[in-house]
Design a protein around this motif. Structure first.
Motif, PDB file in Angstrom:
ATOM      1  N   LYS A 129      81.514  62.484  21.016  1.00 47.25           N
ATOM      2  CA  LYS A 129      80.446  63.265  21.623  1.00 47.25           C
ATOM      3  C   LYS A 129      79.549  63.840  20.537  1.00 47.25           C
ATOM      4  O   LYS A 129      79.859  63.825  19.361  1.00 47.25           O
ATOM      5  CB  LYS A 129      81.049  64.398  22.456  1.00 47.25           C
ATOM      6  CG  LYS A 129      81.941  63.887  23.583  1.00 47.25           C
ATOM      7  CD  LYS A 129      82.515  65.048  24.343  1.00 47.25           C
ATOM      8  CE  LYS A 129      83.402  64.545  25.468  1.00 47.25           C
ATOM      9  NZ  LYS A 129      84.002  65.650  26.191  1.00 47.25           N
ATOM     10  N   ARG A 130      78.419  64.365  20.973  1.00 48.66           N
ATOM     11  CA  ARG A 130      77.520  65.020  20.020  1.00 48.66           C
ATOM     12  C   ARG A 130      78.218  66.209  19.413  1.00 48.66           C
ATOM     13  O   ARG A 130      78.822  67.020  20.100  1.00 48.66           O
ATOM     14  CB  ARG A 130      76.259  65.471  20.760  1.00 48.66           C
ATOM     15  CG  ARG A 130      75.475  64.314  21.329  1.00 48.66           C
ATOM     16  CD  ARG A 130      74.351  64.820  22.183  1.00 48.66           C
ATOM     17  NE  ARG A 130      73.427  65.610  21.406  1.00 48.66           N
ATOM     18  CZ  ARG A 130      72.428  66.291  21.951  1.00 48.66           C
ATOM     19  NH1 ARG A 130      72.243  66.278  23.240  1.00 48.66           N
ATOM     20  NH2 ARG A 130      71.616  66.999  21.184  1.00 48.66           N
ATOM     21  N   SER A 131      78.127  66.332  18.088  1.00 51.17           N
ATOM     22  CA  SER A 131      78.857  67.384  17.390  1.00 51.17           C
ATOM     23  C   SER A 131      78.223  68.729  17.654  1.00 51.17           C
ATOM     24  O   SER A 131      77.034  68.868  17.870  1.00 51.17           O
ATOM     25  CB  SER A 131      78.859  67.107  15.883  1.00 51.17           C
ATOM     26  OG  SER A 131      77.528  67.102  15.392  1.00 51.17           O
ATOM     27  N   SER A 132      79.067  69.739  17.658  1.00 51.66           N
ATOM     28  CA  SER A 132      78.643  71.118  17.831  1.00 51.66           C
ATOM     29  C   SER A 132      79.527  71.977  16.956  1.00 51.66           C
ATOM     30  O   SER A 132      80.552  71.523  16.460  1.00 51.66           O
ATOM     31  CB  SER A 132      78.773  71.529  19.297  1.00 51.66           C
ATOM     32  OG  SER A 132      80.121  71.477  19.681  1.00 51.66           O
ATOM     33  N   SER A 135      83.009  71.694  18.055  1.00 51.96           N
ATOM     34  CA  SER A 135      83.558  70.373  18.338  1.00 51.96           C
ATOM     35  C   SER A 135      84.727  70.086  17.423  1.00 51.96           C
ATOM     36  O   SER A 135      84.742  70.428  16.255  1.00 51.96           O
ATOM     37  CB  SER A 135      82.472  69.303  18.148  1.00 51.96           C
ATOM     38  OG  SER A 135      83.040  68.036  18.259  1.00 51.96           O
ATOM     39  N   LYS A 181      73.245  68.352  11.817  1.00 54.53           N
ATOM     40  CA  LYS A 181      74.499  67.933  12.430  1.00 54.53           C
ATOM     41  C   LYS A 181      74.299  66.906  13.540  1.00 54.53           C
ATOM     42  O   LYS A 181      75.210  66.133  13.860  1.00 54.53           O
ATOM     43  CB  LYS A 181      75.217  69.158  13.001  1.00 54.53           C
ATOM     44  CG  LYS A 181      75.752  70.081  11.912  1.00 54.53           C
ATOM     45  CD  LYS A 181      76.371  71.331  12.510  1.00 54.53           C
ATOM     46  CE  LYS A 181      75.324  72.207  13.175  1.00 54.53           C
ATOM     47  NZ  LYS A 181      75.891  73.457  13.702  1.00 54.53           N
ATOM     48  N   GLU A 182      73.114  66.866  14.140  1.00 52.63           N
ATOM     49  CA  GLU A 182      72.852  65.901  15.193  1.00 52.63           C
ATOM     50  C   GLU A 182      72.905  64.471  14.680  1.00 52.63           C
ATOM     51  O   GLU A 182      73.073  63.539  15.463  1.00 52.63           O
ATOM     52  CB  GLU A 182      71.474  66.171  15.838  1.00 52.63           C
ATOM     53  CG  GLU A 182      71.366  67.504  16.533  1.00 52.63           C
ATOM     54  CD  GLU A 182      72.274  67.568  17.749  1.00 52.63           C
ATOM     55  OE1 GLU A 182      72.514  66.506  18.351  1.00 52.63           O
ATOM     56  OE2 GLU A 182      72.748  68.660  18.076  1.00 52.63           O
ATOM     57  N   ASP A 183      72.765  64.277  13.349  1.00 56.49           N
ATOM     58  CA  ASP A 183      72.792  62.931  12.775  1.00 56.49           C
ATOM     59  C   ASP A 183      74.191  62.349  12.733  1.00 56.49           C
ATOM     60  O   ASP A 183      74.347  61.141  12.530  1.00 56.49           O
ATOM     61  CB  ASP A 183      72.213  62.942  11.350  1.00 56.49           C
ATOM     62  CG  ASP A 183      70.713  62.720  11.354  1.00 56.49           C
ATOM     63  OD1 ASP A 183      70.194  62.417  12.450  1.00 56.49           O
ATOM     64  OD2 ASP A 183      70.076  62.857  10.297  1.00 56.49           O
ATOM     65  N   GLY A 185      76.536  61.945  15.054  1.00 57.78           N
ATOM     66  CA  GLY A 185      76.784  60.989  16.131  1.00 57.78           C
ATOM     67  C   GLY A 185      76.022  59.707  15.918  1.00 57.78           C
ATOM     68  O   GLY A 185      76.545  58.607  16.139  1.00 57.78           O
TER      69      GLY A 185
END
Length: 758
Positions: A129-132, A135, A181-183, A185
């Motif tokens: 999943k998209r990192s947070s 996560s 951080k969105e990169d 995934g």
């Protein structure tokens, strides 16, 4: 031999151990999964000193696990936080940010390296999943890079102007991307694409031959058709379902294909089979179900064909308003009889009609114009209407319904009482909800009244606890309604009367369910009503209820639903022959009233031609005095346990009709024609039940010719398959039983001792 077996086992253990070491070595070099930095293969020795098993040891907490599935061990032990020494992602991010503020600026050299040389914790599957910040997908520090000279980079290219970090920090290499951080995934997806390009021949599922794949898709499409609209065709385009098909090695199945060529082929097969069965039968019965619908808008009427061999064949369905005029129903039924009988004199093959519409004159009009027909009202609707009669005519039923409505309305509407009741409801059942209330205008609606009674019964203990609560006692000091409701609930007579009414409705509903499952023949009608009378007599004695009003309601409903065919079939069916003292098996005329005996004579005279009427009556007298050969009578009446329910059932359900067509064909040439056509008739119209999804589908496409054509084909295929399996069950009731599996019977507990609630 034993020594050789031990040697083979030791070699297998060593081979597994070496293989895990190789995987761990590659992972440390950045060519494997991230978790190998924390898992270590170890050998366990047996009593003989030889290795007996391979295990995985966590280097952070020294816990030992099975080595059969390292990935699962990592997910359950590391990702889920089971390991006490494994740093959580949220702490990692905070520590990384703090460390970045303290560390000098890092630079990146221009040396280009492939993506798979990046630290393995970034090369995850595309399912991440998209990192947070919270996560658990990425477990290593993420520190920003101040200068990036080239997009081709790896953690090995980082050069620090200050002394290098410790060894633990070297394993958890810092990496920052321009998109933040969105990169992460996107980077994982890119890595997956690289892996697929490296090994394009990799297949996610087993390869199936074309015949195997075609057979599998055919079974899949049949399941979709036979689900009666419960499964949407568009759901097969769902990405997860398509992924499942790929995983098992099946090609995609377009939804348009399901409503096109496949549906047409499946419909043609089912229709040809149904038509062939109808052609082979000498006579048939039309069953019409759906006229008596509770819906205010259009409902689906199911038209089926009952055959003498006990099978049912679906014919068609039509949208009709519940308040459609009786003349419309009459036209539909006669049109169906002509259509099934191939028109003209073929309509005489229609031995009768059974429908669920009582107030309509359509059945009587058709029977009056066609002397060979026996048109019956469905017994299911007769028994359901009897509950409405009880609700309208029994004083006990009315008083209980009124008291329950007061209790439910008070606890629903009064805020303080509701809070007290819900508090005890939560303690007992873990959830809180309002009580269902039947409004005065619906007090004669058995469904709404029974739902209200069930709610009060199920909530008996919370209600009694609520009125004994100190908060409720304070409420009673201020509110006279609260005092009145409290006295009602504390009154033992209220619960006794409620149990009586609840048992009465349950008694009738249980008989309805049995009829739905067994679909009794017309000869069973008189025994069914007699069984009901005995059960109601027992109910009156158990609860001290006066029998007069109950008997009156039953007799009035019996007269409204009675048909002379009930008496005639009861007399002619060998299943109900009784053994006399002489050893003969004779028809049970002694169980008929004088009026019913006359009905038998009149019906037989109507069903035969005028020339044969007197002959048929003489043969009836012979049947009354001689009966059937004892050997054949016992063979017809043989019973065996039903493997599904454990109840006793008739071993030869077609035996009675076959005896008339074979053994009794010589001595009863005229009477056998009546008997063979009469005793196979069903007393209920229930057959294939349309589920809500299929009903919505038909209503949505009812004004479209192409859409309704597909809907008709879909309904035909679904109904034909279900009737082929002789499955007359209700899918919604099956789901309710499935979800209620293992739960306690709160309804039976509701009538416990009230003192136990205090």
């Amino acid at each position: 031999m034993e020594a050789e077996g031990e040697d083979v086992a030791v070699k297998a253990v060593h081979k597994r151990y070496k293989g895990l070491l190789t995987v761990k070595t590659k992972a440390i070099k950045g060519k494997g999964a991230w978790y190998w930095a924390h898992l270590e293969p170890i050998l366990l020795q047996g009593e003989s000193g030889l290795p007996k098993a391979v295990k995985l040891r966590c280097s952070l907490c020294d816990a030992v696990f099975s080595a059969s599935n390292p990935s699962r061990t990592a997910s359950e032990h590391l990702k889920r936080g089971t390991c006490p020494n494994f740093t959580s992602p949220s702490k990692d991010v905070a520590a990384a940010n703090e460390q970045h503020q303290q560390q000098p600026v890092a630079t990146v050299t221009n040396a280009a390296k492939p993506i798979n040389s990046i630290s393995p914790h970034f090369a995850s599957s595309s399912s991440r999943k998209r990192s947070s910040p919270s996560s658990s997908t990425y477990h290593h520090h993420v520190a920003p890079l101040a200068i990036m000279d080239t997009p081709h980079f790896s953690a090995d290219n980082i050069v620090y102007s200050s002394p290098p970090p410790q060894q633990q920090q070297q394993q958890q290499q810092h990496l920052a991307l321009s998109g933040g951080k969105e990169d992460l995934g996107a980077l994982a997806l890119l890595e997956d694409s690289v892996k697929k390009l490296k090994s394009p021949k990799a297949s996610p599922g087993p390869a199936l031959s074309k015949p195997q794949a075609d057979a599998a898709l055919s079974l899949l499409s049949d399941w979709l058709y036979e689900s009666s609209g419960s499964v949407s065709f568009s759901s097969i385009d769902h990405p997860k379902f398509r992924a499942f098909l790929r995983q098992v090695g099946l090609p995609p199945l377009p939804s348009r294909e399901l409503t096109g060529a496949r549906l047409d082929a499946r419909y043609d097969d089912a229709r040809s089979d149904a038509d062939a069965r109808i052609r082979d039968a000498q006579f048939f019965q039309i069953a019409a179900d759906g006229w008596k619908s509770d819906r205010a808008d259009d409902a689906l009427v199911s038209l089926s064909v009952n055959l003498p061999n006990g099978t049912t064949v679906f014919r068609r369905a039509l949208l009709a308003h519940p308040r459609a005029p009786s003349t419309y129903a009459e036209d539909v039924l006669w049109e169906t009889a002509n259509d099934v009988g191939d028109g003209g004199s073929g309509a005489q093959r229609c031995a009768g009609i059974v429908a669920d519409r009582f107030k309509s004159r359509a059945l009587r009009n058709l029977e009056g114009r066609n002397h060979w027909m026996v048109n019956l009202s469905c017994q299911l609707q007769g028994f359901r209407s009897l509950v409405k009669d009880f609700a309208r005519e029994l004083p006990l039923f009315r008083s209980v319904a009124a008291n329950c409505a007061k209790v439910a309305s008070f606890f629903n509407c009064d805020p303080q009482a509701r809070i007290i009741y819900h508090r005890h409801l939560l303690r007992e059942f873990g959830h809180a909800c309002l009580l269902r209330v039947a409004p005065p205008s619906a007090r004669h609606d058995s469904a709404s009244v029974f739902a209200m009674l069930e709610d009060i019964v199920a909530s008996a203990r919370p209600l009694r606890l609520a009125v004994h609560d100190d908060s409720y006692k304070l409420l009673c000091l201020e509110d006279p309604n609260a005092r009145e409701i409290g006295e009602t609930i504390r009154d033992m007579g209220f619960w006794t009367d409620l149990e009586a009414v609840h048992s009465l409705v349950a008694l009738v509903n249980d008989m309805v369910k049995e009829m739905e499952a067994e679909r009794p023949l017309v000869g069973k009608c008189l025994p069914l009503w007699e069984e009901l009378r005995w059960k109601l007599k027992d109910w009156c004695g158990r609860f001290g209820v006066e029998e007069g009003p109950v008997d009156k309601a039953v007799e009035e409903r019996f007269k409204k639903n009675y048909h002379p065919a009930w008496s005639a079939a009861f007399i002619l069916d060998p299943l109900y022959l009784t053994k006399e003292a002489s050893g003969k098996y004779l028809p049970p005329f002694k169980h008929l009233t004088p009026e019913q005996e006359k009905d038998v004579d009149k019906l037989i005279m109507r069903l035969v031609s005028r020339e044969e009427a007197h002959i048929a009556l003489m043969e009836l007298m012979k049947w009354r005095s001689e009966g059937l050969d004892p050997l054949y009578a016992r063979a017809v009446q043989v019973k065996e346990p039903d493997p599904a329910t454990g109840k006793m059932r008739i071993a030869n359900p077609q035996g009675g009709r076959l005896v008339w067509e074979t053994t009794l064909s010589e001595g009863f040439k005229s009477l056998r024609k009546v008997a063979a056509r009469l005793i196979f008739l069903r007393a209920t119209s229930s057959g294939f039940a349309f589920g809500p999804p299929l009903l919505r589908w038909a209503c949505r496409h009812g004004r479209s010719r192409a859409g309704m054509d597909r809907a008709q084909k879909m309904m035909f295929v679904a109904a034909h398959a279900k009737l082929e399996r002789r499955d007359f069950s209700n899918e919604e009731e099956k789901d309710a039983e499935l979800f209620a599996n293992g739960e306690e019977d709160v309804l039976n507990e509701g009538f416990g001792d009230p003192s136990s609630s205090m």
